[in-house]
Design a protein around this motif. Sequence first.
Motif, PDB file in Angstrom:
ATOM      1  N   ARG A  49       0.815  -1.192  -0.039  1.00 50.60           N
ATOM      2  CA  ARG A  49      -0.190  -0.129  -0.120  1.00 50.60           C
ATOM      3  C   ARG A  49       0.835   1.263   0.048  1.00 50.60           C
ATOM      4  NH1 ARG A  49      -2.477  -1.195   4.114  1.00 50.60           N
ATOM      5  NH2 ARG A  49      -1.788   0.154   5.549  1.00 50.60           N
ATOM      6  N   ILE A  50       1.890   1.350   0.973  1.00 55.01           N
ATOM      7  CA  ILE A  50       2.847   2.330   0.788  1.00 55.01           C
ATOM      8  C   ILE A  50       3.480   2.633  -0.499  1.00 55.01           C
ATOM      9  CG2 ILE A  50       5.034   3.189   1.781  1.00 55.01           C
ATOM     10  CD1 ILE A  50       4.155   2.088   4.647  1.00 55.01           C
ATOM     11  N   PHE A  54       3.010   6.203  -2.448  1.00 52.53           N
ATOM     12  CA  PHE A  54       4.126   7.119  -2.797  1.00 52.53           C
ATOM     13  C   PHE A  54       4.672   6.892  -4.265  1.00 52.53           C
ATOM     14  CE2 PHE A  54       4.255   6.766   1.818  1.00 52.53           C
ATOM     15  CZ  PHE A  54       4.364   8.146   1.967  1.00 52.53           C
ATOM     16  N   GLY A  55       3.949   6.027  -5.110  1.00 48.07           N
ATOM     17  CA  GLY A  55       4.395   6.101  -6.141  1.00 48.07           C
ATOM     18  C   GLY A  55       5.645   5.237  -6.798  1.00 48.07           C
ATOM     19  N   THR A  62      10.237   6.971 -14.495  1.00 47.65           N
ATOM     20  CA  THR A  62       9.076   8.055 -14.454  1.00 47.65           C
ATOM     21  C   THR A  62       9.013   8.564 -13.020  1.00 47.65           C
ATOM     22  OG1 THR A  62       7.749   6.241 -15.881  1.00 47.65           O
ATOM     23  CG2 THR A  62       6.312   7.780 -14.360  1.00 47.65           C
ATOM     24  N   GLN A  63       9.881   7.952 -12.098  1.00 48.15           N
ATOM     25  CA  GLN A  63       9.822   8.466 -10.650  1.00 48.15           C
ATOM     26  C   GLN A  63      10.911   9.921 -10.816  1.00 48.15           C
ATOM     27  OE1 GLN A  63      10.226   6.176  -7.138  1.00 48.15           O
ATOM     28  NE2 GLN A  63       9.585   4.293  -8.667  1.00 48.15           N
ATOM     29  N   GLN A  73       9.543  23.409  -9.674  1.00 51.51           N
ATOM     30  CA  GLN A  73       8.443  24.106  -8.880  1.00 51.51           C
ATOM     31  C   GLN A  73       8.529  24.398  -7.526  1.00 51.51           C
ATOM     32  OE1 GLN A  73       4.627  22.954 -10.372  1.00 51.51           O
ATOM     33  NE2 GLN A  73       5.609  21.774 -11.713  1.00 51.51           N
ATOM     34  N   LEU A  74       9.655  23.892  -6.808  1.00 50.47           N
ATOM     35  CA  LEU A  74      10.134  23.973  -5.523  1.00 50.47           C
ATOM     36  C   LEU A  74       9.075  23.175  -4.717  1.00 50.47           C
ATOM     37  CD1 LEU A  74      11.043  27.656  -4.933  1.00 50.47           C
ATOM     38  CD2 LEU A  74      12.761  25.815  -5.124  1.00 50.47           C
ATOM     39  N   ASP A  75       8.688  21.939  -5.265  1.00 53.37           N
ATOM     40  CA  ASP A  75       7.651  21.032  -4.441  1.00 53.37           C
ATOM     41  C   ASP A  75       8.660  19.841  -4.413  1.00 53.37           C
ATOM     42  OD1 ASP A  75       5.493  19.773  -3.742  1.00 53.37           O
ATOM     43  OD2 ASP A  75       4.531  19.624  -5.435  1.00 53.37           O
ATOM     44  N   PHE A  76       8.990  19.578  -3.176  1.00 56.42           N
ATOM     45  CA  PHE A  76       9.694  18.362  -2.725  1.00 56.42           C
ATOM     46  C   PHE A  76       8.804  17.541  -1.863  1.00 56.42           C
ATOM     47  CE2 PHE A  76      12.854  21.887  -3.240  1.00 56.42           C
ATOM     48  CZ  PHE A  76      13.773  21.182  -4.312  1.00 56.42           C
ATOM     49  N   GLY A  77       7.430  17.911  -1.920  1.00 53.89           N
ATOM     50  CA  GLY A  77       6.653  16.918  -0.972  1.00 53.89           C
ATOM     51  C   GLY A  77       6.646  16.928   0.182  1.00 53.89           C
ATOM     52  N   ARG A  78       6.266  16.085   1.087  1.00 63.82           N
ATOM     53  CA  ARG A  78       6.076  16.420   2.481  1.00 63.82           C
ATOM     54  C   ARG A  78       6.851  15.211   3.246  1.00 63.82           C
ATOM     55  NH1 ARG A  78       2.226  19.410   4.284  1.00 63.82           N
ATOM     56  NH2 ARG A  78       2.079  18.271   6.617  1.00 63.82           N
TER      57      ARG A  78
END
Length: 305
Positions: A49-50, A54-55, A62-63, A73-78
């Motif tokens: 499931r994890i 998280f892809g 692709t990842q 876009q300065l989006d590194f997730g959480r």
Amino acid sequence: MLVFILRRLLVALAVLMTVAVISFALLHLSGDLATAIAGPEATAETVARIRVQFGLDRPLATQFFHWMASALQLDFGRSFYFQNSVIELIGQRMPITLKLGGAALVTALAVAIPLGVLAAVFRNTWVDRLSMFIAVMGQAMPNFWFALVLILLFSVGLKWLPVAGNGTWQHFVLPTVALGYYAMPSLMRMTRSGMLDVLGADYMRTARAKGLSPARVILKHGLRNAIIPVVALATVELGFMLGGSVVIESVFSLQGMGQLAWDSISRNDFPVVQAVVLIIAVFYIGLAFLADVLNAALDPRMRAQ
């Protein structure tokens, strides 16, 4: 000059992409990230499931491209551990590391340049030997060991300065000295080498023949030309100190980027680790690019080459 800058910029971008690919690959090839996130006690269903959440079930290519597109876009997730946005964590920690690195570089230059000049002017004397001894000691001593010695002497023994934390400027004194001493030897040797090259130059003899004072000849005519490679080296050293501050920040409990990287590695917080590696690489490559541009601006021979 524009062609020179464009060439260096292309090289910098290529190096940055290489670092991003290698760091991403090493992190994902070090083991099953889904298992590391779930923990050793997790069931197979939880791990699966994890992996989907998280892809991590998608192909590595692709990842990687998804991660790079988000990073642009300065989006590194959480963060898995802190449960905050990664870019917010970095925004909170980065000023501390920049403050430490900048103060350490200024300290290193303030010691290295005068020592390098004196060592060159008084070549093969006790001044030269003492300067080289200080440089060799700084290069030979591990910075964490030197940091512990400073703590024992000035915090535990004399009680002049605090041991850990980053609340006041006093908390940065010992970390600055420990990190600055790490960069000082190479800056001092470069200053000494540059001064030795210019002391016998024709324009130096002309300046002396005009009756100028020795101090003015050395500082205005000699150091002005000898300092060119030192400026570029100092820029690169700042990148080294920003990337290598993890040990010093850990010893003094400074909550900077280095401490964040250490906490994230020990807790398998992979989004933070990836972001820290990429941002430190951006700083280092950017500073190396700036060093090349400064060298070219100060020395026209580089542009010609």
